[in-house]
Design a protein around this motif. Structure first.
Motif: not given
Length: 396
Positions: A31-58
């Motif tokens: 969360f802190q890393a995303a916020q350091s680039f000015g992420a919006t709440p929707a973008q932070i949620s997208s980070w979790i979406w992408a990381l969750g699917l990436g870790m899960g499928l891999c």
């Protein structure tokens, strides 16, 4: 399906514990890393979406195909580097995504050329085992250090584990986790944080390329991911006795990171701590069936990606003392086996001990964690030791 025939309660719980430990221990840094680039709440949620699917499928797909545990996680030290560099450099989200993609291409290159695998093949098993023990021992220490703030909980969980090991060793971790959860529920220690049930939505961010972002973000992210995550992850695989196509798997994580980078997947890599949970004897007494623990972990990560806010709220509701206690307890056997293997051969005992102590120290130099420096210190000690022996063996 063979998976369901091989799946056991202990394996599924091992997968859940791996998610609980891996996710709750570092999601705040993400969360802190995303916020350091000015992420919006929707973008932070997208980070979790992408990381969750990436870790899960891999984790899920290779584990099912190879029938061996493959554990992939996000780069926690990489997230810390991004949070620091992002706060200091005023980079845009587009520049960060461009840096993520450059890092992914470098990971693909390393996997395709088998660079890291060649390095790992030169590391003696005693050094690799000492590295594993040093990485995991910190969690064992934290498990008992948690008694300072939650003495009844830790004593109860340790006691439950010891009794369960005598009565039902296969389900010792399962019983310990259930006892811990019941205690925090009865004592009102759960910090419930509920979100409405809704699917997480990916947010695409177009990459932007800049030399400063590549130098300040991509290169450090690549270095710490390879040295502090993939190298220890390979040590766990070797120490656990599994033969995996590690270079192809590293390439896979690079491609997955590249595809998901515009949605927030900054770096995917081998896990070490959570891999040890799923590859150890506590997951399943039959090592040929421990892949079900890794597959279960992957499936849960996918659920996290799809329902990011809700699952994040549920997982972070557990007291941190319960999380570190169950992690340390679940890793006891693996820590013991790692130390036994590291110190078994007297010829390598001192270099292995140096590796263990440097790794355990938690030292960070040039943004690279102690796991890498432990291997460096142990390898140097081994070289000096063997060099002296070879010199003394020369005829005079």
């Amino acid at each position: 399906m063979q998976f369901f025939k091989d799946l056991s309660l202990s394996a599924f719980v091992a997968g859940f514990v791996a998610v609980l430990v891996g996710f709750t221990s570092s999601v705040a840094i993400v969360f802190q890393a995303a916020q350091s680039f000015g992420a919006t709440p929707a973008q932070i949620s997208s980070w979790i979406w992408a990381l969750g699917l990436g870790m899960g499928l891999c984790s899920l797909v290779p584990s099912l195909l190879l029938r061996k545990p493959v554990m992939v996680a996000w780069s926690t030290p990489g997230a810390a580097v991004l949070a620091t560099a992002g706060a200091a450099g005023s980079f845009s989200m587009g520049e960060a995504v461009g840096a993520f993609m450059v890092c992914s291409l470098l990971v693909i290159l390393v996997g395709a050329t088998r660079g890291l695998e060649r390095v790992a093949d030169r590391i003696p098993m005693e050094i690799a085992s000492a590295l594993l023990a040093g990485v995991l021992a910190r969690f064992g220490i934290q498990a008992f250090a948690a008694a300072q703030t939650a003495l009844p909980l830790v004593l109860l969980m340790v006691g439950a584990y010891l009794v369960a090991r005598r009565m039902a060793a296969r389900y010792a971790v399962v019983i310990t986790l259930v006892v811990g959860i019941l205690w925090v529920l009865m004592t009102g220690q759960m910090a419930w944080f509920m979100e409405p049930v809704r699917l997480a939505m990916p947010v695409f961010v177009a990459p932007q390329w800049s030399v400063s972002a590549i130098i300040s973000l991509a290169i450090p992210l690549f270095v710490v991911t390879m040295a502090s995550q993939n190298l220890p992850g390979m040590a766990v695989i070797r120490a656990s006795g599994y033969e995996l196509p590690v270079s192809r798997l590293i390439t896979m994580t690079g491609w997955a990171s590249l595809v998901l980078a515009p949605f927030g997947a900054f770096a995917l890599n081998f896990s070490a701590i959570t891999a040890a949970i799923c590859m150890g004897p506590e997951a399943h007494e039959d090592r040929s069936k421990r892949y079900t623990a890794a597959a279960s972990c992957g499936a849960i990560y996918i659920v996290i990606g799809l329902f990011g806010a809700l699952v994040t709220g549920l997982l972070t509701s557990f007291p941190k003392e319960l999380v570190v206690a169950i992690a340390g307890i679940a890793l006891l056997s693996t820590i013991g086996n790692g130390l036994a293997s590291a110190l078994r051969d007297e010829r390598h005992r001192e270099p292995a001990l140096i590796t263990f102590l440097v790794t355990l120290s938690g030292i960070t130099l040039m943004d690279v964690g102690s796991a890498f420096w432990g291997v460096v210190a142990g390898s140097l000690a081994l070289f000096v030791q063997q060099y002296k022996q070879s010199r003394s063996a020369l005829p005079r």
